[in-house]
Design a protein around this motif. Structure first.
Motif, mmCIF file in Angstrom:
data_model
loop_
_atom_site.group_PDB
_atom_site.id
_atom_site.type_symbol
_atom_site.label_atom_id
_atom_site.label_comp_id
_atom_site.label_asym_id
_atom_site.label_seq_id
_atom_site.Cartn_x
_atom_site.Cartn_y
_atom_site.Cartn_z
ATOM 1 N N HIS A 1 0.828 -1.203 0.000
ATOM 2 C CA HIS A 1 0.000 0.000 0.000
ATOM 3 C C HIS A 1 0.867 1.259 0.000
ATOM 4 C CE1 HIS A 1 -4.284 -1.097 0.405
ATOM 5 N NE2 HIS A 1 -3.838 -2.217 0.952
ATOM 6 N N GLN B 1 1.938 2.581 -3.417
ATOM 7 C CA GLN B 1 0.927 3.013 -4.381
ATOM 8 C C GLN B 1 0.856 4.535 -4.475
ATOM 9 O OE1 GLN B 1 -0.693 0.553 -6.169
ATOM 10 N NE2 GLN B 1 0.609 -0.844 -4.967
ATOM 11 N N THR B 2 0.353 5.001 -5.607
ATOM 12 C CA THR B 2 0.126 6.440 -5.812
ATOM 13 C C THR B 2 -1.372 6.716 -5.678
ATOM 14 O OG1 THR B 2 1.985 6.568 -7.352
ATOM 15 C CG2 THR B 2 0.386 8.390 -7.379
ATOM 16 N N PRO B 3 -1.772 7.452 -4.623
ATOM 17 C CA PRO B 3 -3.208 7.719 -4.444
ATOM 18 C C PRO B 3 -3.762 8.561 -5.587
ATOM 19 C CG PRO B 3 -1.965 8.182 -2.426
ATOM 20 C CD PRO B 3 -0.956 7.985 -3.520
ATOM 21 N N ASN B 4 -5.004 8.324 -5.948
ATOM 22 C CA ASN B 4 -5.672 9.130 -6.967
ATOM 23 C C ASN B 4 -6.563 10.179 -6.297
ATOM 24 O OD1 ASN B 4 -7.912 7.700 -6.076
ATOM 25 N ND2 ASN B 4 -7.913 6.294 -7.823
ATOM 26 N N ALA C 1 -9.031 8.852 -3.615
ATOM 27 C CA ALA C 1 -8.452 8.560 -2.304
ATOM 28 C C ALA C 1 -8.208 9.839 -1.508
ATOM 29 C CB ALA C 1 -7.144 7.785 -2.475
ATOM 30 N N VAL D 1 -9.099 -0.829 -2.626
ATOM 31 C CA VAL D 1 -7.897 -0.960 -3.449
ATOM 32 C C VAL D 1 -8.164 -0.497 -4.874
ATOM 33 C CG1 VAL D 1 -6.201 -2.583 -4.383
ATOM 34 C CG2 VAL D 1 -7.022 -2.859 -2.037
ATOM 35 N N SER E 1 -8.852 3.564 -4.916
ATOM 36 C CA SER E 1 -7.994 4.523 -4.210
ATOM 37 C C SER E 1 -6.673 4.833 -4.893
ATOM 38 C CB SER E 1 -7.703 4.016 -2.790
ATOM 39 O OG SER E 1 -8.893 3.915 -2.030
ATOM 40 N N TYR E 2 -6.231 3.968 -5.803
ATOM 41 C CA TYR E 2 -4.890 4.129 -6.351
ATOM 42 C C TYR E 2 -4.912 4.230 -7.882
ATOM 43 C CZ TYR E 2 -3.724 2.526 -1.665
ATOM 44 O OH TYR E 2 -3.639 2.386 -0.302
ATOM 45 N N GLN E 3 -3.881 4.858 -8.400
ATOM 46 C CA GLN E 3 -3.762 4.998 -9.847
ATOM 47 C C GLN E 3 -3.471 3.642 -10.489
ATOM 48 O OE1 GLN E 3 -0.973 8.074 -10.916
ATOM 49 N NE2 GLN E 3 -1.964 9.633 -9.635
ATOM 50 N N LYS F 1 -0.580 -1.669 -8.769
ATOM 51 C CA LYS F 1 -1.925 -1.760 -8.229
ATOM 52 C C LYS F 1 -2.530 -3.136 -8.517
ATOM 53 C CE LYS F 1 -6.587 0.066 -8.898
ATOM 54 N NZ LYS F 1 -7.421 1.093 -9.548
#
Length: 329
Positions: free
Chosen positions: A28, A31-34, A37, A204, A207-209, A214
């Motif tokens: 986690h 990861q890169t949040p979008n 998120a 999951v 929330s992430y790019q 991912k």
């Protein structure tokens, strides 16, 4: 270094679960949040559907969460108080059937499911405007009922053969499986899939790019959640003396992985099922009840094959005995 197989079962399971949790936390963090998120204020790694864009699923999942508290409270009281000692074969059917019935009848009798408030606005479930056979809750219920039936009718015999499991309470049986378990599986699986599985996978997914990192996280989450769900059910039911294993330690470690095979298929299968019911993208070809039934059967066959591959690898014969209907105890 000591062999992990020599450790007590408590230490083994702690090591297994802690390792999975640590890997998940690490994945986690990479990861890169979008934007989704960054706008999410929840502190839990669990997301409900978007009430604006997915009102059908939102209302149904809220209903499932509320009912989960009800059935766990009743079931927990029966186990802790040992009230099961008073139950006959008909008593088990009455308890499990009574707890499954609200979920089975909800699409027909209470299509609203819930009318929660989100962002100061009451969310009205579109299912109330749909015919019974087009409702999301109807299709979700048919999927879970079909899956629960396949699981009990077929997969239970793999537990009998591979893990030497057995039910010894008084029961009316179909194919040597207590019919009460067919019913109990429905409300268990509703909680597992509608509440827990959907919520965590959605977190999951949303929330992430997008990217390969991912994707790896998504599938490792499925594997970890499947194992954890299977272990927790085995652990929580361990105080019920009429469902037993020849070797309890093997049931916790290997058995949880064996049972987890169910969810490796069904968690993502149910999460993506009828994904466009509210956005109109499948307006010309909506998911029908026949689609629902065949999808559940397809997922069921995938699970059956995986269970049998494991059985063949272990070199254990599959024995299916009994008759169509019988009463024991």
């Amino acid at each position: 270094m000591n062999d992990i197989s020599a450790l007590p079962i408590e230490a083994k399971m702690t090591a297994i679960l802690f390792t999975m949790f640590a890997i998940l936390v690490g994945m986690h963090s990479l990861q890169t949040p979008n934007d989704y998120a960054q706008n999410n204020t929840s502190k839990l790694p669990l997301l409900l559907p978007d009430p604006k864009n997915e009102p059908s699923k939102y209302c149904y999942e809220i209903f499932a969460w509320y009912y989960t508290a009800v059935w766990i409270g009743i079931f927990g009281f029966i186990v802790v108080s040992q009230s099961y000692e008073l139950l006959t074969a008909w008593g088990y059917l009455g308890v499990c059937g009574g707890l499954a019935l609200p979920l089975m009848l909800q699409p027909l009798l209470y299509p609203l499911a819930s009318a929660p408030v989100a962002k100061n606005k009451i969310i009205i479930n579109p299912d109330i405007q749909r015919p019974f056979y087009k409702r999301y809750s109807t299709k979700a219920t048919i999927y879970l009922m079909t899956y629960a039936f396949i699981g009990n009718y077929w997969y239970t015999h793999y537990f009998y053969s591979v893990l030497k499991a057995e039910y010894t309470m008084p029961s009316h049986r179909l194919n040597d499986v207590p019919i009460a378990m067919f019913l109990a599986t429905h409300f268990y699986f509703c909680t597992y899939h509608v509440c827990v599985g959907n919520g965590i996978l959605r977190y999951v997914d949303k929330s992430y790019q997008k990217g390969w990192m991912k994707t790896i996280l998504f599938w490792f989450t499925i594997l970890s959640l499947s194992y954890f769900t299977a272990f927790m059910e085995t652990l929580t039911i361990s105080s019920f003396p009429y469902y037993s294993f020849e070797e309890r330690e093997m049931a916790y470690t290997v058995g949880s992985a064996f049972y987890g095979i169910y969810f490796v298929v069904s968690f993502p299968g149910f999460y993506f099922f009828d994904a466009h019911i509210d956005d109109g993208k499948q307006k010309d070809r909506p998911v029908t009840l026949v689609d629902t039934f065949t999808t559940a059967c397809g997922h069921g066959m995938m699970i059956l094959l995986l269970l049998d591959f494991v059985r063949l690898y272990l070199g254990i014969p599959l024995v299916i005995g009994g008759v169509a209907f019988a009463t024991t105890g």
